[in-house]
Write a protein that holds these residues in place. Structure first.
Motif, PDB file in Angstrom:
ATOM      1  N   ALA A 289       0.837  -1.210   0.000  1.00  0.00           N
ATOM      2  CA  ALA A 289       0.000   0.000   0.000  1.00  0.00           C
ATOM      3  C   ALA A 289       0.870   1.257   0.000  1.00  0.00           C
ATOM      4  O   ALA A 289       0.596   2.213  -0.743  1.00  0.00           O
ATOM      5  CB  ALA A 289      -0.925  -0.010   1.206  1.00  0.00           C
ATOM      6  N   ASP A 290       1.921   1.267   0.818  1.00  0.00           N
ATOM      7  CA  ASP A 290       2.832   2.414   0.856  1.00  0.00           C
ATOM      8  C   ASP A 290       3.510   2.624  -0.488  1.00  0.00           C
ATOM      9  O   ASP A 290       3.729   3.766  -0.920  1.00  0.00           O
ATOM     10  CB  ASP A 290       3.894   2.213   1.945  1.00  0.00           C
ATOM     11  CG  ASP A 290       3.337   2.347   3.352  1.00  0.00           C
ATOM     12  OD1 ASP A 290       2.206   2.855   3.490  1.00  0.00           O
ATOM     13  OD2 ASP A 290       4.033   1.950   4.309  1.00  0.00           O
ATOM     14  N   PHE A 291       3.851   1.527  -1.149  1.00  0.00           N
ATOM     15  CA  PHE A 291       4.504   1.621  -2.455  1.00  0.00           C
ATOM     16  C   PHE A 291       3.545   2.208  -3.493  1.00  0.00           C
ATOM     17  O   PHE A 291       3.908   3.113  -4.264  1.00  0.00           O
ATOM     18  CB  PHE A 291       4.976   0.228  -2.877  1.00  0.00           C
ATOM     19  CG  PHE A 291       5.767   0.204  -4.153  1.00  0.00           C
ATOM     20  CD1 PHE A 291       6.960   0.906  -4.271  1.00  0.00           C
ATOM     21  CD2 PHE A 291       5.339  -0.554  -5.236  1.00  0.00           C
ATOM     22  CE1 PHE A 291       7.703   0.875  -5.440  1.00  0.00           C
ATOM     23  CE2 PHE A 291       6.075  -0.600  -6.406  1.00  0.00           C
ATOM     24  CZ  PHE A 291       7.256   0.116  -6.515  1.00  0.00           C
ATOM     25  N   LYS A 292       2.320   1.715  -3.506  1.00  0.00           N
ATOM     26  CA  LYS A 292       1.336   2.214  -4.473  1.00  0.00           C
ATOM     27  C   LYS A 292       1.015   3.686  -4.236  1.00  0.00           C
ATOM     28  O   LYS A 292       0.762   4.437  -5.182  1.00  0.00           O
ATOM     29  CB  LYS A 292       0.054   1.374  -4.389  1.00  0.00           C
ATOM     30  CG  LYS A 292       0.178  -0.025  -4.972  1.00  0.00           C
ATOM     31  CD  LYS A 292      -1.155  -0.747  -4.915  1.00  0.00           C
ATOM     32  CE  LYS A 292      -1.092  -2.100  -5.596  1.00  0.00           C
ATOM     33  NZ  LYS A 292      -2.401  -2.802  -5.594  1.00  0.00           N
ATOM     34  N   GLU A 293       1.023   4.093  -2.965  1.00  0.00           N
ATOM     35  CA  GLU A 293       0.681   5.489  -2.627  1.00  0.00           C
ATOM     36  C   GLU A 293       1.872   6.436  -2.729  1.00  0.00           C
ATOM     37  O   GLU A 293       1.731   7.637  -2.499  1.00  0.00           O
ATOM     38  CB  GLU A 293       0.103   5.539  -1.208  1.00  0.00           C
ATOM     39  CG  GLU A 293      -1.236   4.824  -1.064  1.00  0.00           C
ATOM     40  CD  GLU A 293      -1.658   4.661   0.389  1.00  0.00           C
ATOM     41  OE1 GLU A 293      -0.996   5.282   1.261  1.00  0.00           O
ATOM     42  OE2 GLU A 293      -2.620   3.924   0.651  1.00  0.00           O
ATOM     43  N   GLY A 294       3.051   5.896  -3.065  1.00  0.00           N
ATOM     44  CA  GLY A 294       4.228   6.745  -3.221  1.00  0.00           C
ATOM     45  C   GLY A 294       4.924   7.096  -1.928  1.00  0.00           C
ATOM     46  O   GLY A 294       5.799   7.975  -1.909  1.00  0.00           O
ATOM     47  N   LYS A 295       4.577   6.411  -0.828  1.00  0.00           N
ATOM     48  CA  LYS A 295       5.228   6.694   0.444  1.00  0.00           C
ATOM     49  C   LYS A 295       6.630   6.090   0.506  1.00  0.00           C
ATOM     50  O   LYS A 295       7.476   6.537   1.282  1.00  0.00           O
ATOM     51  CB  LYS A 295       4.383   6.164   1.605  1.00  0.00           C
ATOM     52  CG  LYS A 295       3.044   6.874   1.758  1.00  0.00           C
ATOM     53  CD  LYS A 295       2.240   6.284   2.900  1.00  0.00           C
ATOM     54  CE  LYS A 295       0.886   6.974   3.035  1.00  0.00           C
ATOM     55  NZ  LYS A 295       0.067   6.356   4.114  1.00  0.00           N
ATOM     56  N   ILE A 296       6.864   5.031  -0.268  1.00  0.00           N
ATOM     57  CA  ILE A 296       8.210   4.475  -0.400  1.00  0.00           C
ATOM     58  C   ILE A 296       8.555   4.407  -1.876  1.00  0.00           C
ATOM     59  O   ILE A 296       7.674   4.242  -2.730  1.00  0.00           O
ATOM     60  CB  ILE A 296       8.336   3.079   0.252  1.00  0.00           C
ATOM     61  CG1 ILE A 296       7.377   2.090  -0.388  1.00  0.00           C
ATOM     62  CG2 ILE A 296       8.138   3.149   1.751  1.00  0.00           C
ATOM     63  CD1 ILE A 296       7.577   0.666   0.105  1.00  0.00           C
ATOM     64  N   THR A 297       9.839   4.532  -2.168  1.00  0.00           N
ATOM     65  CA  THR A 297      10.295   4.569  -3.558  1.00  0.00           C
ATOM     66  C   THR A 297      10.558   3.174  -4.100  1.00  0.00           C
ATOM     67  O   THR A 297      10.261   2.876  -5.259  1.00  0.00           O
ATOM     68  CB  THR A 297      11.586   5.410  -3.670  1.00  0.00           C
ATOM     69  OG1 THR A 297      11.305   6.740  -3.226  1.00  0.00           O
ATOM     70  CG2 THR A 297      12.105   5.448  -5.102  1.00  0.00           C
ATOM     71  N   VAL A 298      11.116   2.305  -3.267  1.00  0.00           N
ATOM     72  CA  VAL A 298      11.555   0.990  -3.726  1.00  0.00           C
ATOM     73  C   VAL A 298      10.861  -0.110  -2.935  1.00  0.00           C
ATOM     74  O   VAL A 298      10.823  -0.081  -1.701  1.00  0.00           O
ATOM     75  CB  VAL A 298      13.087   0.834  -3.586  1.00  0.00           C
ATOM     76  CG1 VAL A 298      13.537  -0.555  -4.039  1.00  0.00           C
ATOM     77  CG2 VAL A 298      13.803   1.911  -4.400  1.00  0.00           C
ATOM     78  N   LEU A 299      10.331  -1.074  -3.661  1.00  0.00           N
ATOM     79  CA  LEU A 299       9.798  -2.288  -3.052  1.00  0.00           C
ATOM     80  C   LEU A 299      10.706  -3.435  -3.486  1.00  0.00           C
ATOM     81  O   LEU A 299      10.830  -3.715  -4.678  1.00  0.00           O
ATOM     82  CB  LEU A 299       8.366  -2.536  -3.513  1.00  0.00           C
ATOM     83  CG  LEU A 299       7.601  -3.660  -2.809  1.00  0.00           C
ATOM     84  CD1 LEU A 299       7.377  -3.317  -1.340  1.00  0.00           C
ATOM     85  CD2 LEU A 299       6.261  -3.909  -3.499  1.00  0.00           C
ATOM     86  N   VAL A 300      11.375  -4.065  -2.509  1.00  0.00           N
ATOM     87  CA  VAL A 300      12.282  -5.176  -2.799  1.00  0.00           C
ATOM     88  C   VAL A 300      11.515  -6.468  -2.532  1.00  0.00           C
ATOM     89  O   VAL A 300      11.015  -6.682  -1.425  1.00  0.00           O
ATOM     90  CB  VAL A 300      13.549  -5.126  -1.927  1.00  0.00           C
ATOM     91  CG1 VAL A 300      14.543  -6.199  -2.376  1.00  0.00           C
ATOM     92  CG2 VAL A 300      14.201  -3.737  -2.011  1.00  0.00           C
ATOM     93  N   ALA A 301      11.431  -7.320  -3.545  1.00  0.00           N
ATOM     94  CA  ALA A 301      10.568  -8.495  -3.424  1.00  0.00           C
ATOM     95  C   ALA A 301      11.270  -9.763  -3.901  1.00  0.00           C
ATOM     96  O   ALA A 301      12.119  -9.715  -4.785  1.00  0.00           O
ATOM     97  CB  ALA A 301       9.292  -8.290  -4.237  1.00  0.00           C
ATOM     98  N   THR A 302      10.904 -10.874  -3.297  1.00  0.00           N
ATOM     99  CA  THR A 302      11.290 -12.176  -3.835  1.00  0.00           C
ATOM    100  C   THR A 302      10.231 -12.585  -4.858  1.00  0.00           C
ATOM    101  O   THR A 302       9.151 -12.008  -4.922  1.00  0.00           O
ATOM    102  CB  THR A 302      11.369 -13.228  -2.716  1.00  0.00           C
ATOM    103  OG1 THR A 302      10.117 -13.250  -2.020  1.00  0.00           O
ATOM    104  CG2 THR A 302      12.486 -12.907  -1.743  1.00  0.00           C
ATOM    105  N   ASP A 303      10.533 -13.604  -5.651  1.00  0.00           N
ATOM    106  CA  ASP A 303       9.618 -14.006  -6.727  1.00  0.00           C
ATOM    107  C   ASP A 303       8.245 -14.413  -6.212  1.00  0.00           C
ATOM    108  O   ASP A 303       7.224 -14.013  -6.765  1.00  0.00           O
ATOM    109  CB  ASP A 303      10.223 -15.174  -7.518  1.00  0.00           C
ATOM    110  CG  ASP A 303      11.347 -14.707  -8.437  1.00  0.00           C
ATOM    111  OD1 ASP A 303      11.093 -13.851  -9.294  1.00  0.00           O
ATOM    112  OD2 ASP A 303      12.478 -15.197  -8.286  1.00  0.00           O
ATOM    113  N   ILE A 304       8.215 -15.195  -5.143  1.00  0.00           N
ATOM    114  CA  ILE A 304       6.935 -15.689  -4.635  1.00  0.00           C
ATOM    115  C   ILE A 304       6.066 -14.541  -4.144  1.00  0.00           C
ATOM    116  O   ILE A 304       4.878 -14.468  -4.441  1.00  0.00           O
ATOM    117  CB  ILE A 304       7.160 -16.721  -3.521  1.00  0.00           C
ATOM    118  CG1 ILE A 304       7.727 -18.016  -4.120  1.00  0.00           C
ATOM    119  CG2 ILE A 304       5.868 -17.006  -2.773  1.00  0.00           C
ATOM    120  CD1 ILE A 304       8.058 -19.084  -3.099  1.00  0.00           C
ATOM    121  N   ALA A 305       6.663 -13.601  -3.402  1.00  0.00           N
ATOM    122  CA  ALA A 305       5.879 -12.492  -2.853  1.00  0.00           C
ATOM    123  C   ALA A 305       5.370 -11.564  -3.944  1.00  0.00           C
ATOM    124  O   ALA A 305       4.313 -10.958  -3.803  1.00  0.00           O
ATOM    125  CB  ALA A 305       6.720 -11.705  -1.848  1.00  0.00           C
TER     126      ALA A 305
END
Length: 414
Positions: A289-305
């Motif tokens: 939600a923070d990523f979509k709203e622009g509150k954070i710049t980078v979302l670091v994810a593994t493939d499954i997530a």
């Protein structure tokens, strides 16, 4: 062609229009009439092509044509199986949006959260259930739901479900469903395993393939930047800062690596968060939600997530580590370039990943363009360590550590 020409009813068309969808995508144009005709379907479409609406819209129409009440209670008539919590939540939102003018109830159930609220909602009656396999079986085992009235089954991201080891759960679920039903299988690829599953799942299916398997959207600009492994993070921070990137999805192979990278980026002054299987569902939902709203710049994810993440107009995807499975590269970069929007996918490749890169390019049947940022060129003196040599060296190091531990123990004993 418009949605009106596909045979959808006025209530569904009204909801579609209010969500600013004017023309159906190729997968929707082909799949919707077949599903409305109650055909079983095996469909392949690259990510970002409107696949969810392709099965959701006709499913809603078929269910709305009649209501099924057993002893005055709604029964589950449509089951949508997905591999991850995020995808289940995303599909549930789409179902809710498209059915807002219909008298249908839907619910998403998945692990990582308490089972009790899900059980309570099921008691109230549900027409459409979106579920991950494990949680579905848990609820069925507790007699919280019945699968005997299922009219339509959807397997979404079937290839990912097989990759994640869900095949046994899927077989257990299929054994509990009515033999007479409509079944829809959606997959990014038509592997031999998927074809084998389809023979057990589908009856005289129609086939839809809107793009060649294992291809990437044309509107995604792809680049490879060769860089030493220990300079990847510095290069990533530099590119984000120099380009003033505001929304970047970064893929890391491991949970620990995702945590470490997000911590390092925050130290660099770039707001970042990590999502992976060890994070609670609440933490994953907040980070997204923070990523979509622009509150954070980078979302670091593994493939499954990251499977099933639907982020409107995501401009950048970065492969911090290349995936071991070439097809995962297609899934990863498919998070950008969705719904005809332009996107950029950059892979940071160290010398140890040369083979992984070659495997990806062999799958794509072309070379990915190279790019270079001045000052971050790789040190050509560093050579990839052969796997066999790496194992031997690790064995030697572990042997030395074992000897040292024995020596230290002797000293303490004396």
């Amino acid at each position: 062609m418009s949605f009106h020409s596909l045979g959808l009813n006025a209530d569904i068309l009204r909801a579609v229009s209010e969500h600013n969808y004017s023309a159906p995508t190729p997968i929707q144009r082909q799949a919707i009439p077949l599903i409305l005709a109650k055909r079983d379907l095996m469909a392949s479409a690259q990510t970002g092509t409107g696949k969810t609406a392709a099965f959701t819209l006709p499913l809603l129409q078929l269910l709305s044509q009649n209501t099924a009440l057993v002893k005055g209670r709604r029964q589950i008539r449509a089951l949508i199986l997905t591999p991850t919590r995020e995808l289940a939540a995303q599909i549930a939102q789409n179902v809710s949006d498209y059915s807002q003018y219909l008298q249908l109830r839907s619910l998403a159930v998945f692990g990582g959260v308490s089972i009790n609220p899900q059980t309570m909602k099921l008691r109230g009656g549900v027409d459409i259930l979106i579920a991950t396999p494990g949680r579905l079986l848990d609820l069925e085992h507790q007699n919280a739901l019945a699968l005997s009235q299922i009219e339509i089954l959807v397997l979404d991201e079937a290839d990912r479900m097989l990759d994640m080891g869900f095949i046994h759960d899927i077989r257990r679920i299929l054994a509990k469903l009515p033999k007479k039903r409509q079944s829809l299988l959606f997959s990014a690829t038509f592997s031999n395993e998927i074809k084998s599953l389809s023979t057990k799942l589908l009856t005289h299916p129609a086939f839809v393939e809107v793009a060649p398997c294992n291809t990437t959207a044309q509107q995604i600009s792809q680049y490879v930047h060769f860089v030493d492994k220990n300079r990847k993070r510095a290069l990533l921070s530099h590119m984000i800062g120099r380009g003033n990137w505001q929304q970047v999805l970064v893929f890391n192979r491991t949970k620990h690596g995702a945590n470490h990278l997000s911590e390092q980026l925050n130290k660099d002054g770039i707001t970042a968060a990590a999502i992976h299987g060890n994070k609670s569902q609440g933490a994953r939902t907040r980070a997204l939600a923070d990523f979509k709203e622009g509150k954070i710049t980078v979302l670091v994810a593994t493939d499954i997530a990251a499977r099933g993440l639907d982020i409107d107009q995501l401009p950048y995807v970065v492969n911090y580590d290349l995936p071991h499975i070439p097809e995962d590269y297609v899934h990863r970069i498919g998070r950008t370039g969705r719904a005809q929007h332009a996107g950029e996918a950059i892979s940071l490749v160290c010398v140890d990943e040369d083979k992984l890169l070659k495997d990806i390019e062999r799958l794509l049947k072309r070379e990915i363009p190279r790019m270079a940022v001045s000052g971050y060129e790789p040190d050509l003196r560093i050579k990839a360590e052969p796997i066999q040599q790496r194992r031997q060296n690790r064995g030697k190091r572990e042997g030395r550590q074992s000897v040292n531990r024995i020596g230290n123990t002797k000293e303490k004993n004396h």
